[in-house]
Design a protein around this motif. Structure first.
Motif, PDB file in Angstrom:
ATOM      1  N   TYR A 169      -3.641  -8.136  -0.488  1.00 52.22           N
ATOM      2  CA  TYR A 169      -2.256  -7.657  -0.490  1.00 52.22           C
ATOM      3  C   TYR A 169      -1.335  -8.661   0.199  1.00 52.22           C
ATOM      4  N   VAL A 173       1.955 -10.835  -1.455  1.00 55.37           N
ATOM      5  CA  VAL A 173       3.361 -10.655  -1.047  1.00 55.37           C
ATOM      6  C   VAL A 173       3.808 -11.706  -0.034  1.00 55.37           C
ATOM      7  N   ARG A 176       7.321 -12.861  -0.056  1.00 58.39           N
ATOM      8  CA  ARG A 176       8.358 -11.877   0.261  1.00 58.39           C
ATOM      9  C   ARG A 176       8.562 -11.701   1.766  1.00 58.39           C
ATOM     10  N   THR A 180      11.585  -9.969   4.143  1.00 64.86           N
ATOM     11  CA  THR A 180      11.185  -8.737   4.819  1.00 64.86           C
ATOM     12  C   THR A 180      11.428  -8.819   6.314  1.00 64.86           C
ATOM     13  N   TRP A 311       2.753   0.482  -2.971  1.00 66.00           N
ATOM     14  CA  TRP A 311       2.647  -0.880  -2.431  1.00 66.00           C
ATOM     15  C   TRP A 311       1.445  -1.614  -3.013  1.00 66.00           C
ATOM     16  N   ARG A 314       1.975  -2.446  -6.769  1.00 63.55           N
ATOM     17  CA  ARG A 314       2.950  -3.531  -6.934  1.00 63.55           C
ATOM     18  C   ARG A 314       2.324  -4.882  -6.575  1.00 63.55           C
ATOM     19  N   GLY A 315       1.537  -4.911  -5.496  1.00 70.89           N
ATOM     20  CA  GLY A 315       0.890  -6.160  -5.099  1.00 70.89           C
ATOM     21  C   GLY A 315      -0.084  -6.654  -6.153  1.00 70.89           C
ATOM     22  N   TYR A 381      11.421  -5.518  -3.763  1.00 70.44           N
ATOM     23  CA  TYR A 381      11.015  -6.823  -3.247  1.00 70.44           C
ATOM     24  C   TYR A 381      10.681  -6.765  -1.758  1.00 70.44           C
ATOM     25  N   ASP A 382      11.335  -5.892  -1.049  1.00 74.48           N
ATOM     26  CA  ASP A 382      11.163  -5.767   0.403  1.00 74.48           C
ATOM     27  C   ASP A 382       9.820  -5.121   0.727  1.00 74.48           C
ATOM     28  N   CYS A 383       9.117  -5.661   1.708  1.00 75.56           N
ATOM     29  CA  CYS A 383       7.812  -5.137   2.138  1.00 75.56           C
ATOM     30  C   CYS A 383       7.863  -4.596   3.561  1.00 75.56           C
ATOM     31  N   SER A 384       9.049  -4.223   4.032  1.00 77.24           N
ATOM     32  CA  SER A 384       9.178  -3.803   5.432  1.00 77.24           C
ATOM     33  C   SER A 384       8.317  -2.580   5.735  1.00 77.24           C
ATOM     34  N   ALA A 386       5.469  -1.738   4.370  1.00 79.40           N
ATOM     35  CA  ALA A 386       4.075  -2.156   4.473  1.00 79.40           C
ATOM     36  C   ALA A 386       3.806  -2.893   5.778  1.00 79.40           C
TER      37      ALA A 386
END
Length: 500
Positions: A169, A173, A176, A180, A311, A314-315, A381-384, A386
């Motif tokens: 994962y 990402v 990104r 993030t 999540w 998407r990954g 697009y944001d992975c905050s 996760a």
């Protein structure tokens, strides 16, 4: 952004002209929202059934846990419960007070980590998040090795698989993470400027710690009971789900309170603004634990697992490449989860805080707002979320490891039971500290979708950065759509030629 001479900025500005009127409409909507939080007459009780269900669940589970704990407290089979479990008895001797200190250690470690996070918020929070992202895979792998060394083969394999998934994962990402971390940095900046919100988070952690005292008392009684491993594991799973729901409800209640405050600060241009409603924190807290509590309980059942699944999908989807068969299967799951996200998403809590809507309507309205304005491209697009989850898991594993090592020294056959439940305790406590940042992130995105000028007024540099990233993501989506359309046309022409 308007003064930029680059071609990309110029194209973005020209593309933005068409949305000025829409932004003005959203600004008026924000005005209504700012008044809604302070207008008690606009509030009505929502999703009342779920608030009653949660309260009845807490009372029932608390009673059962107290009984199970007392049955082994200072005296074996004090309440004569063992006669009802003859079919799963193995006559193992143990007392509640033997195992209760192990959970006290987990609660102490989890609280210490959570309080430290809140205390250092604004100075070292970003560094902690970066460390969590990069070290979690290694930590999981180390725990896997220790499990194999301790002949806990099932848990060794489980942690090895999770470590592998975590590594994949992060790799998927990695591009990104700069954006993030930028969003998280601004969210930390916002929350660190609201000390009253930090104090509310401390209070929530103390209340949760008291609830965990009762929970761990009963769970210690289960671990010490004369039931076999199968019976104890079933009970531990049931009560762990109960603690998970209670913990998520606490986190989301705090989420609503913080979201309401952040929205007001952004709308009024600062907490010191003369237009800021009086006693806004008190009102936000009262709404969260009364009229909106049912919506919070309802949403807490589904949002966490759906977000985690989204999540991961998407990954995986972003790294599949040209494998059409696998891409088809993943796309099916992706669209299924996206449908669920429309009705269960964390952005609903901002709508609940500001407008007092029911959960389903809040989730639907929030998602439609994000999609209609294109901000959903940024959210995707944001992975905050996760990254914050990784910090939460890291804190939980730390608490579980401490209790697990102590248990290994005293009772090696109880390590799995104690460590797993102690990890959950640590995750809930650390999650209560981390959710204040996640609340700020969701509020920033909703405010940007409703009226971008709110973000520009708060932080002009961040507004330029997030606007430019939105432009890039929308361009990326347009390019992908053109690729798909061109590919479909090519396939259609080829089929026509083959038929001719």
């Amino acid at each position: 952004m308007a003064d930029s001479g680059s071609a990309s900025s110029s194209s973005f500005d020209s593309a933005s002209i068409a949305t000025v009127d829409q932004n003005a409409v959203r600004g008026r909507m924000s005005g209504v929202g700012g008044q809604a939080l302070s207008d008690e007459s606009s509030r009505s009780w929502r999703d009342v059934f779920w608030s009653f269900a949660f309260i009845i669940h807490l009372i029932s589970v608390g009673f059962v846990l107290v009984v199970l704990g007392l049955n082994r407290f200072k005296k074996s089979n004090r309440l004569q419960i063992d006669k009802y479990t003859n079919t799963i008895m193995e006559n193992r001797v143990g007392l509640t007070e033997d195992y209760w200190p192990l959970y006290a250690l987990a609660g102490g470690v989890g609280s210490l980590l959570g309080w430290t996070w809140l205390f250092l918020l604004g100075s070292f929070a970003n560094h902690v998040m970066k460390i969590s992202v990069h070290i979690l895979t290694t930590y999981l792998a180390v725990i896997s090795v220790l499990c194999f060394w301790g002949q806990l083969f099932f848990w060794g394999v489980a942690f090895a698989i999770v470590a592998g998934l975590q590594f994949l994962y992060v790799i998927s990402v990695i591009d990104r993470l700069p954006f993030t971390l930028l969003v998280l940095q601004k969210a930390v900046k916002m929350v660190s400027g609201l000390p009253e919100v930090i104090r509310v988070a401390y209070a929530f952690m103390i209340v949760m710690l008291l609830c965990m005292g009762v929970w761990s008392f009963g769970v210690a009684g289960i671990v010490a009971s004369s039931m076999g491993d199968g019976g104890r594991w079933w009970l531990l799973v049931v009560f762990s789900i109960s603690l998970f729901w209670a913990g998520v409800v606490f986190c989301n209640t705090l989420h609503v309170i913080v979201s309401g405050m952040v929205f007001l600060v952004l709308f009024h241009g600062g907490r010191e603004s003369s237009s800021m409603p009086s006693k806004s924190l008190m009102k936000a807290s009262r709404y969260a634990v009364t009229t909106s509590f049912g919506s919070i309980c309802y949403g807490s059942l589904f949002t966490a697992p759906i977000r985690t699944l989204r999540w991961e999908i998407r990954g995986i989807r972003s790294k599949i490449g040209q494998n059409e068969c696998l891409l088809c299967c993943v796309d099916f799951l992706f669209h299924l989860v996206e449908t669920l996200v429309r009705f269960f998403n964390k952005y609903a809590y901002v709508q609940i805080a500001v407008y007092g809507k029911s959960f389903n309507r809040s989730a639907r309205d929030a998602w439609e707002l994000l999609q209609s304005t294109g901000v959903e491209a940024l959210v995707a697009y944001d992975c905050s979320g996760a990254v914050l989850l990784m910090s939460t898991i890291m804190g939980g594993l730390t608490a579980g490891t401490c209790s697990g090592i102590w248990t290994w020294i005293k009772w090696k056959d109880k390590v799995s039971m104690v460590a797993c439940t102690a990890t959950l305790m640590g995750m809930v406590l650390v999650g209560l500290a981390i959710v204040v940042v996640e609340s700020a992130v969701t509020s920033i995105y909703i405010c940007y979708a409703e009226d971008p000028l709110l973000i520009q007024k708060w932080d002009a540099e961040f507004f330029n950065q997030i606007s430019e990233m939105l432009h890039q993501r929308l361009q990326h989506r347009s390019a992908r759509a053109r690729e798909v359309l061109t590919g479909n046309r090519f396939d259609s022409c080829r089929e026509d030629l083959e038929q001719a």
